[in-house]
Design a protein around this motif. Structure first.
Motif, PDB file in Angstrom:
ATOM      1  N   HIS A 218       0.808  -1.216   0.000  1.00  0.00           N
ATOM      2  CA  HIS A 218       0.000   0.000   0.000  1.00  0.00           C
ATOM      3  C   HIS A 218       0.849   1.278   0.000  1.00  0.00           C
ATOM      4  O   HIS A 218       0.591   2.191  -0.785  1.00  0.00           O
ATOM      5  CB  HIS A 218      -0.941   0.003   1.210  1.00  0.00           C
ATOM      6  CG  HIS A 218      -1.918  -1.132   1.224  1.00  0.00           C
ATOM      7  ND1 HIS A 218      -3.028  -1.170   0.414  1.00  0.00           N
ATOM      8  CD2 HIS A 218      -1.940  -2.285   1.939  1.00  0.00           C
ATOM      9  CE1 HIS A 218      -3.704  -2.290   0.630  1.00  0.00           C
ATOM     10  NE2 HIS A 218      -3.062  -2.985   1.553  1.00  0.00           N
ATOM     11  N   LEU A 219       1.854   1.332   0.865  1.00  0.00           N
ATOM     12  CA  LEU A 219       2.648   2.554   0.981  1.00  0.00           C
ATOM     13  C   LEU A 219       3.710   2.665  -0.119  1.00  0.00           C
ATOM     14  O   LEU A 219       3.875   3.736  -0.707  1.00  0.00           O
ATOM     15  CB  LEU A 219       3.316   2.622   2.352  1.00  0.00           C
ATOM     16  CG  LEU A 219       2.428   2.998   3.538  1.00  0.00           C
ATOM     17  CD1 LEU A 219       3.196   2.888   4.847  1.00  0.00           C
ATOM     18  CD2 LEU A 219       1.886   4.411   3.362  1.00  0.00           C
ATOM     19  N   MET A 220       4.426   1.589  -0.362  1.00  0.00           N
ATOM     20  CA  MET A 220       5.552   1.674  -1.288  1.00  0.00           C
ATOM     21  C   MET A 220       5.161   2.148  -2.689  1.00  0.00           C
ATOM     22  O   MET A 220       5.860   2.989  -3.265  1.00  0.00           O
ATOM     23  CB  MET A 220       6.291   0.335  -1.364  1.00  0.00           C
ATOM     24  CG  MET A 220       7.622   0.428  -2.123  1.00  0.00           C
ATOM     25  SD  MET A 220       8.627  -1.065  -1.990  1.00  0.00           S
ATOM     26  CE  MET A 220       7.646  -2.197  -2.971  1.00  0.00           C
ATOM     27  N   PRO A 221       4.063   1.651  -3.311  1.00  0.00           N
ATOM     28  CA  PRO A 221       3.716   2.157  -4.648  1.00  0.00           C
ATOM     29  C   PRO A 221       3.437   3.657  -4.686  1.00  0.00           C
ATOM     30  O   PRO A 221       3.608   4.290  -5.736  1.00  0.00           O
ATOM     31  CB  PRO A 221       2.450   1.358  -5.006  1.00  0.00           C
ATOM     32  CG  PRO A 221       2.538   0.119  -4.185  1.00  0.00           C
ATOM     33  CD  PRO A 221       3.170   0.554  -2.903  1.00  0.00           C
ATOM     34  N   ASN A 222       3.045   4.236  -3.561  1.00  0.00           N
ATOM     35  CA  ASN A 222       2.708   5.660  -3.533  1.00  0.00           C
ATOM     36  C   ASN A 222       3.908   6.563  -3.247  1.00  0.00           C
ATOM     37  O   ASN A 222       3.763   7.790  -3.275  1.00  0.00           O
ATOM     38  CB  ASN A 222       1.628   5.908  -2.467  1.00  0.00           C
ATOM     39  CG  ASN A 222       0.290   5.322  -2.857  1.00  0.00           C
ATOM     40  OD1 ASN A 222      -0.425   5.864  -3.693  1.00  0.00           O
ATOM     41  ND2 ASN A 222      -0.048   4.197  -2.253  1.00  0.00           N
ATOM     42  N   VAL A 223       5.062   5.976  -2.978  1.00  0.00           N
ATOM     43  CA  VAL A 223       6.259   6.793  -2.720  1.00  0.00           C
ATOM     44  C   VAL A 223       7.348   6.536  -3.758  1.00  0.00           C
ATOM     45  O   VAL A 223       8.447   7.081  -3.636  1.00  0.00           O
ATOM     46  CB  VAL A 223       6.821   6.512  -1.302  1.00  0.00           C
ATOM     47  CG1 VAL A 223       5.767   6.788  -0.238  1.00  0.00           C
ATOM     48  CG2 VAL A 223       7.321   5.083  -1.172  1.00  0.00           C
TER      49      VAL A 223
END
Length: 308
Positions: A218-223
């Motif tokens: 969830h977090l990694m694709p958005n950063v």
């Protein structure tokens, strides 16, 4: 699988990123130069007319020959020869491959280490976050070259000369990796602190998603957008670092083709009029780093409309 690839290509063709690329002549030229240099380096065995690793093919009587179009040049050696009688064009291609290999591997390792530590630091917080950030502050207080020199010095002190020469590439990769992960960690941590406050992270926690799932799904694709820009620019920095270390004599052995080694050797003969040994490898290094940096600048602008 084929339909998915076709669909992905069609989606990319219709995307804003591709539109920005088509309308950026600088990015197109930079991509062409980068791909051309990488292809020449990757297929050096087929492109290069000579193999600089073949000691039986070396002819010391042919050392220091000027380019083929100059007086005293040999038509077999387009860009002349170096101090060991190796064809400079072939040596440059193999050296370019070595520089790209070390640069790309070190960037990938720096990215993996920095992204993982940045995600953990920003999401967990507390003492672990403070500890990781203090380590980053300590690493940032030293120049990357100094860190690389320190690691190489430790390797030279603990290993024999022969073993150090055999492990020169892994030592360089380790040195560049340990000096380059900090930027990824700090960037990812800052974005993670913002993203973890959003609703999709709270929803993932409510449905019972584990920490690893939240971090990497969830977090990694958005950063990753900022990370990709950093990685693109970092490739050029890693290649420059490898060339600098080889120029200082603490990189790969002198018998191993490298752009930095060629520039260092050519610098010794520059004032005697043998300019080609250092000029041509220097131009190749500048062309590679400049094209990669221009691609990174375009990618930064394309992924962040506020900077257009």
């Amino acid at each position: 699988m084929r339909n998915r690839i076709v669909q992905a290509l069609f989606t990319f063709k219709e995307s804003d990123l591709f539109w920005s690329f088509r309308h950026s002549p600088v990015a197109i030229i930079a991509l062409i130069v980068t791909v051309l240099l990488m292809a020449c380096a990757l297929f050096a065995q087929s492109v290069a007319p000579f193999n600089p690793y073949d000691l039986a093919g070396l002819d010391l009587m042919s050392a220091h020959l000027p380019p083929s179009w100059s007086d005293g040049g040999d038509s077999r050696y387009w860009l002349g020869t170096d101090d060991q009688g190796r064809d400079l064009f072939s040596t440059m291609l193999y050296g370019l491959r070595l520089s790209l290999k070390i640069g790309l591997i070190s960037v990938v390792l720096s990215l993996l280490l920095g992204v993982c530590l940045g995600l953990i630091s920003g999401f967990v917080g507390g003492r672990l976050d403070a500890f990781i950030m203090r380590v980053c502050d300590v690493m940032l207080s030293f120049p990357a070259i100094l860190i690389a020199l320190l690691i190489d010095g430790i390797a030279r002190a603990s290993l024999s000369q022969q073993m150090h020469d055999e492990l020169a590439e892994p030592v360089l990769i380790l040195a560049i990796t340990l000096s380059g992960w900090v930027q990824y960690a700090r960037t990812v941590r800052g974005q993670t602190l913002v993203e973890k406050q959003k609703d999709y992270v709270s929803a993932a926690k409510l449905i019972g998603a584990g920490t690893c799932r939240i971090l990497f799904k969830h977090l990694m694709p958005n950063v990753m957008s900022s990370v990709l820009v950093l990685a693109t620019v970092h490739v050029g920095t890693a290649v420059i670092t490898e060339a600098t270390l080889s120029f200082l004599g603490v990189g790969v052995p002198p018998t191993t083709p490298s752009l930095g080694t060629l520039i260092r050797v050519g610098n010794e003969f520059l004032f005697s009029g043998e300019w080609w040994i250092t000029i041509f490898p220097g131009l190749a290094l500048v062309a590679l780093v400049l094209s990669v940096n221009l691609l990174g600048d375009w990618l930064r602008d394309a992924l962040n409309p506020k900077l257009r």
